[in-house]
Write an enzyme that holds these catalytic residues in place. Structure first.
Site, PDB file in Angstrom:
ATOM      1  N   ASP A   5      15.608  84.632  19.418  1.00  0.00           N
ATOM      2  CA  ASP A   5      15.005  85.169  18.200  1.00  0.00           C
ATOM      3  C   ASP A   5      14.962  84.141  17.079  1.00  0.00           C
ATOM      4  O   ASP A   5      15.864  83.311  16.950  1.00  0.00           O
ATOM      5  CB  ASP A   5      15.819  86.390  17.754  1.00  0.00           C
ATOM      6  N   HIS A  56       7.482  78.816  18.513  1.00  0.00           N
ATOM      7  CA  HIS A  56       7.681  79.203  19.913  1.00  0.00           C
ATOM      8  C   HIS A  56       7.747  77.961  20.805  1.00  0.00           C
ATOM      9  O   HIS A  56       8.504  77.910  21.764  1.00  0.00           O
ATOM     10  CB  HIS A  56       6.540  80.126  20.369  1.00  0.00           C
ATOM     11  N   LEU A 101      22.739  78.097  39.109  1.00  0.00           N
ATOM     12  CA  LEU A 101      22.461  79.074  38.056  1.00  0.00           C
ATOM     13  C   LEU A 101      21.293  79.989  38.444  1.00  0.00           C
ATOM     14  O   LEU A 101      20.268  79.529  38.936  1.00  0.00           O
ATOM     15  CB  LEU A 101      22.073  78.309  36.777  1.00  0.00           C
TER      16      LEU A 101
HETATM   17  C1  FPP Z   1      11.316  85.662  19.252  1.00  0.00           C
HETATM   18  O1  FPP Z   1      11.093  85.006  18.021  1.00  0.00           O
HETATM   19  C2  FPP Z   1      10.775  84.883  20.375  1.00  0.00           C
HETATM   20  C3  FPP Z   1       9.797  85.312  21.223  1.00  0.00           C
HETATM   21  C4  FPP Z   1       9.156  86.632  21.102  1.00  0.00           C
HETATM   22  C5  FPP Z   1       9.287  84.440  22.296  1.00  0.00           C
HETATM   23  C6  FPP Z   1      10.275  83.553  22.966  1.00  0.00           C
HETATM   24  C7  FPP Z   1       9.597  82.713  23.982  1.00  0.00           C
HETATM   25  C8  FPP Z   1       9.806  81.398  24.182  1.00  0.00           C
HETATM   26  C9  FPP Z   1      10.833  80.636  23.428  1.00  0.00           C
HETATM   27  C10 FPP Z   1       8.989  80.579  25.145  1.00  0.00           C
HETATM   28  C11 FPP Z   1       8.874  81.054  26.539  1.00  0.00           C
HETATM   29  C12 FPP Z   1       7.754  81.992  26.654  1.00  0.00           C
HETATM   30  C13 FPP Z   1       7.433  82.747  27.737  1.00  0.00           C
HETATM   31  C14 FPP Z   1       6.420  83.828  27.584  1.00  0.00           C
HETATM   32  C15 FPP Z   1       8.064  82.545  29.085  1.00  0.00           C
HETATM   33  P1  FPP Z   1      10.243  85.757  16.910  1.00  0.00           P
HETATM   34  O2  FPP Z   1       8.813  85.418  17.096  1.00  0.00           O
HETATM   35  O3  FPP Z   1      10.550  87.213  16.980  1.00  0.00           O
HETATM   36  O4  FPP Z   1      10.788  85.129  15.594  1.00  0.00           O
HETATM   37  P2  FPP Z   1      10.852  85.856  14.174  1.00  0.00           P
HETATM   38  O5  FPP Z   1      11.752  87.045  14.321  1.00  0.00           O
HETATM   39  O6  FPP Z   1      11.438  84.805  13.300  1.00  0.00           O
HETATM   40  O7  FPP Z   1       9.446  86.218  13.801  1.00  0.00           O
END
Ligand code: FPP
Length: 232
Positions: free
Chosen positions: A2, A19, A113
């Protein structure tokens, strides 16, 4: 994982850049878990509720998922990592689903893992599917309701065969589970990290593990009982 969006916003960058940096961080954390001899790492990559996000963010995330898989496929082999997915893959576009299924098959024999990617996953949805499957079996006379226990119920969850999490790490200063492994986390320790996921380095992981090591896990027992070895 997150906080990617807020990490990007605080630097006046597009959310997708957050991301992308989050995806790079994931590679480092998987490597660190291999080095530490951790048996299972589950990452929440896309929740069943994330479909509510803008379409361009969703497609950007999927493209990123496909890229990260392609770019690091050989690493799974090299580092003896077994890939698994929980969540409803059927709704995923082919360009993500098909390479993922190939990678799961190709890495199935690996013994290090287990990397579990939660994609289009939600704990409530998972629970309802398990109940539906069990009700169906009962209706067909293949399941006796009186014999249902946690072990037989857990066999119907997507995490079948996986250990319950010992530790859940929530990044970005949020203090909630957000529909993640709700039943499996009944006795999980939870560590809240204030940093956003792109800043969650392996040093942060070590800090979270040090915090976990300080916890006393009693599983319903008293502290005194934990001192006494069980009678044979
Ligand atoms: C949450 O941060 C993160 C996500 C919803 C995506 C996490 C995915 C990756 C790190 C890459 C890998 C991707 C896939 C599909 C395999 P947020 O966007 O909720 O952050 P915020 O709360 O600050 O808005």
């Amino acid at each position: 994982m997150d906080g990617n969006g807020r990490w990007a916003a605080s630097r006046s960058l597009p959310r997708l850049e957050g991301h992308r940096r989050g995806a790079e961080r994931l590679i480092e954390i998987v490597d660190a878990c291999v080095d530490l001899g951790i048996s299972t790492l589950t990452v929440f990559a896309f929740s069943a509720e994330n479909w509510k996000r803008p379409a361009d963010e969703i497609s950007g995330l999927f493209k990123l998922g496909e890229w990260i898989l392609r770019a690091h496929l050989s690493r799974l082999e090299r580092r003896n990592v077994k890939l698994r997915v929980i969540g409803d893959l059927k709704a995923m576009p082919d360009f993500v689903r098909l390479p993922l299924q190939d990678a799961i098959l190709a890495s199935a024999k690996n013994t290090g893992l287990t990397l579990v990617v939660a994609l289009n996953y939600g704990a409530r949805q998972e629970t309802l599917q398990a109940v539906q499957a069990m009700v169906q079996k009962a209706a067909e006379g293949k399941l006796n309701a009186a014999e249902i226990n946690w072990a037989s119920f857990a066999e119907h969850l997507e995490t079948k065969g996986l250990p319950d999490p010992d530790l859940i790490i929530r990044t970005s200063g949020e203090h909630r589970l957000s529909n993640f492994l709700l039943l499996q986390s009944a006795y999980a320790e939870i560590v809240f990290a204030s940093v956003h996921w792109p800043d969650f380095t392996k040093e942060q992981l070590h800090l979270a593990l040090a915090e976990y090591a300080k916890r006393e896990r009693r599983f319903g027992q008293t502290p005194e009982q934990l001192q006494t070895p069980p009678t044979p």
